[in-house]
Design a protein around this motif. Structure first.
Motif, PDB file in Angstrom:
ATOM      1  N   VAL A   1       0.850  -1.194   0.000  1.00 41.23           N
ATOM      2  CA  VAL A   1       0.000   0.000   0.000  1.00 41.23           C
ATOM      3  C   VAL A   1       0.884   1.241   0.000  1.00 41.23           C
ATOM      4  N   ILE A   2       0.376   2.322  -0.591  1.00 42.12           N
ATOM      5  CA  ILE A   2       1.082   3.603  -0.603  1.00 42.12           C
ATOM      6  C   ILE A   2       0.641   4.384   0.621  1.00 42.12           C
ATOM      7  N   ASP A   3       1.547   4.669   1.519  1.00 45.66           N
ATOM      8  CA  ASP A   3       1.196   5.353   2.760  1.00 45.66           C
ATOM      9  C   ASP A   3       0.894   6.833   2.559  1.00 45.66           C
ATOM     10  N   ASP A   4       1.610   7.463   1.633  1.00 47.20           N
ATOM     11  CA  ASP A   4       1.416   8.909   1.408  1.00 47.20           C
ATOM     12  C   ASP A   4       1.368   9.163  -0.100  1.00 47.20           C
ATOM     13  N   PRO A   5       0.190   9.028  -0.718  1.00 47.69           N
ATOM     14  CA  PRO A   5       0.072   9.189  -2.172  1.00 47.69           C
ATOM     15  C   PRO A   5       0.558  10.547  -2.678  1.00 47.69           C
ATOM     16  N   ASP A   6       0.220  11.626  -1.943  1.00 46.59           N
ATOM     17  CA  ASP A   6       0.614  12.969  -2.398  1.00 46.59           C
ATOM     18  C   ASP A   6       2.130  13.121  -2.443  1.00 46.59           C
ATOM     19  N   ALA A   7       2.801  12.612  -1.413  1.00 44.51           N
ATOM     20  CA  ALA A   7       4.268  12.706  -1.372  1.00 44.51           C
ATOM     21  C   ALA A   7       4.891  11.907  -2.502  1.00 44.51           C
ATOM     22  N   LEU A   8       4.303  10.745  -2.823  1.00 46.07           N
ATOM     23  CA  LEU A   8       4.837   9.910  -3.906  1.00 46.07           C
ATOM     24  C   LEU A   8       4.692  10.608  -5.245  1.00 46.07           C
ATOM     25  N   VAL A   9       3.556  11.305  -5.438  1.00 46.25           N
ATOM     26  CA  VAL A   9       3.350  12.043  -6.686  1.00 46.25           C
ATOM     27  C   VAL A   9       4.400  13.137  -6.836  1.00 46.25           C
ATOM     28  N   VAL A  10       4.715  13.844  -5.748  1.00 44.23           N
ATOM     29  CA  VAL A  10       5.742  14.896  -5.781  1.00 44.23           C
ATOM     30  C   VAL A  10       7.087  14.313  -6.202  1.00 44.23           C
ATOM     31  N   VAL A  11       7.454  13.189  -5.616  1.00 43.79           N
ATOM     32  CA  VAL A  11       8.732  12.542  -5.936  1.00 43.79           C
ATOM     33  C   VAL A  11       8.797  12.149  -7.406  1.00 43.79           C
ATOM     34  N   LEU A  12       7.707  11.530  -7.916  1.00 40.40           N
ATOM     35  CA  LEU A  12       7.716  11.042  -9.294  1.00 40.40           C
ATOM     36  C   LEU A  12       7.675  12.172 -10.315  1.00 40.40           C
ATOM     37  N   THR A  13       6.916  13.245 -10.024  1.00 44.72           N
ATOM     38  CA  THR A  13       6.852  14.369 -10.961  1.00 44.72           C
ATOM     39  C   THR A  13       8.187  15.111 -11.028  1.00 44.72           C
ATOM     40  N   LYS A  14       8.920  15.150  -9.922  1.00 44.75           N
ATOM     41  CA  LYS A  14      10.254  15.771  -9.933  1.00 44.75           C
ATOM     42  C   LYS A  14      11.207  15.012 -10.842  1.00 44.75           C
ATOM     43  N   GLU A  15      10.917  13.721 -11.007  1.00 45.67           N
ATOM     44  CA  GLU A  15      11.748  12.891 -11.882  1.00 45.67           C
ATOM     45  C   GLU A  15      11.311  12.970 -13.331  1.00 45.67           C
ATOM     46  N   GLY A  16      10.289  13.816 -13.605  1.00 47.69           N
ATOM     47  CA  GLY A  16       9.880  14.042 -14.990  1.00 47.69           C
ATOM     48  C   GLY A  16       8.675  13.250 -15.453  1.00 47.69           C
ATOM     49  N   TYR A  17       8.061  12.448 -14.562  1.00 50.39           N
ATOM     50  CA  TYR A  17       6.866  11.680 -14.960  1.00 50.39           C
ATOM     51  C   TYR A  17       5.645  12.594 -14.930  1.00 50.39           C
TER      52      TYR A  17
END
Length: 382
Positions: A305-321
């Protein structure tokens, strides 16, 4: 907490068929389900709507009580519309009764005593209408799992006995009408019996079985009435019935006949349900410390399970996704939830022409099922 009768009318089908079950389940806590709580709330709404329509309360009192009901976690917007089908039927029947007799009367949530035939027997009738020597018992059912029939319905016949004992002599009642208003299944149906026939059933069948059940006597008899029994998981008679089904067919010839398959099909759902209930019960007991020989309690498989969806989105968008590709497309809620949100009647008006019902997948059922029989030709289905 409200007192409940040992031989309650709502469980009459069970203890009339399996008389020892009443005492066997007496000390086992009755875990209330969310469906029961939802039904209780629906009954409160129905009584409130009828009190207003019958001018037993003011509009101000109605709004005040309705506000409290809407604060209940079980309340949803469409509930008012659904219960209104019951209240509309009651008002139609009462108006018809008034047209037949100026002495017509109506009682809501009436306390009924049927202890003349059932030891310590009592209950509450949702609605009673009396006019022109006829007494009608109207019962609101809010469940939508299994359609309930009024025909020879033990619960309603017992309520009718209580009502007859209370009002029969006063109003000269000769005929009893029993009505089930199962509003969420669009099932409002009635059945009639003469007062003499009702009393004959009470004297010759109900009374003896009730006395036996009150003493805890008789044989254990499994059947459809086991569904809500609080010892259904550990009942030996039910276990033997289900296991015996297989034992009976462990013989030559080595292939089952059509008749044998037919009989097993009739038991298959009960066997599967019993096995699941037994497994669930054993797990609950194991969690409390019970040890079963040959079995152990372990941690089951789980999904990540993803514990913090918003934080994961921030991480992935910073990587260009791209953010749009990280989310699922929007999905519309199901029809049942939309009806609850909007209200059943209003939703049907707004969604007219936008909803269809495709043919259901073929399924085997018993001959007493109300649906018409399909042609069994395979090409008709595929």
């Amino acid at each position: 907490m409200a007192k409940h009768a040992l031989l309650s009318a709502s469980s009459a089908e069970r203890w009339l068929n399996c008389t020892p079950s009443a005492r066997l389940t007496e000390k086992i806590p009755d875990t209330s389900s969310p469906y029961a709580a939802e039904g209780t709330l629906a009954h409160s709404i129905g009584e409130l709507q009828l009190q207003l329509a019958l001018k037993k309360i003011t509009k101000r009192q109605f709004n005040s009580e309705l506000k409290k009901i809407k604060e209940n976690d079980m309340y949803y917007e469409g509930m008012l519309d659904e219960v209104e089908d019951y209240t509309n039927y009651v008002l139609e029947q009462y108006n018809e009764a008034v047209s037949k007799s100026k002495d017509a009367v109506i009682f809501l949530e009436e306390k009924l005593d049927y202890s003349t035939y059932v030891p310590e027997g009592f209950g509450t009738g949702d609605c009673i209408i009396i006019a022109a020597e006829e007494l009608e018992i109207i019962d609101l059912k809010f469940g939508k799992g299994v359609e309930v029939s009024p025909i020879n319905n033990s619960q309603l016949k017992m309520y009718a006995l209580g009502a007859y004992d209370k009002y029969g002599f006063i109003y000269g009642i000769e005929r009893i009408k029993i009505t089930i208003a199962q509003v969420r299944l669009n099932n409002i149906s009635s059945w009639a019996i003469s007062a003499d026939e009702l009393l004959e059933w009470a004297e010759n069948e109900l009374k003896g079985k009730a006395q036996l059940a009150f003493k805890g006597g008789g044989d254990m008899v499994p059947g459809p009435w086991c569904a809500f029994c609080r010892v259904r998981q550990t009942c030996r008679a039910r276990a033997e019935m289900n296991i015996e089904t297989y034992e009976n067919y462990n013989q030559d010839p080595r292939l089952l006949s059509i008749e044998e398959i037919s009989e097993i099909l009739g038991q298959a759902d009960d066997i599967a349900k019993w096995a699941k209930e037994l497994k669930d019960y054993a797990l609950d007991e194991a969690l409390k410390g019970t040890k079963y020989p040959g079995w152990k309690l372990v941690e089951g498989r789980s999904n990540r399970v993803i514990d913090d969806p918003d934080a994961l989105v921030v991480v992935l968008t910073k990587e260009g996704y791209e953010e749009e590709k990280l989310y699922k497309p929007k999905a519309l809620e199901g029809i049942t939830n939309l009806e609850k949100l909007v209200g059943k009647k209003k939703f049907n008006e707004l969604a007219a022409g936008l909803i269809s019902k495709p043919p259901g997948k073929p399924t085997l059922v018993t001959l007493d099922d109300k649906r018409p029989e399909l042609d069994s030709a395979e090409e008709d289905f595929f």
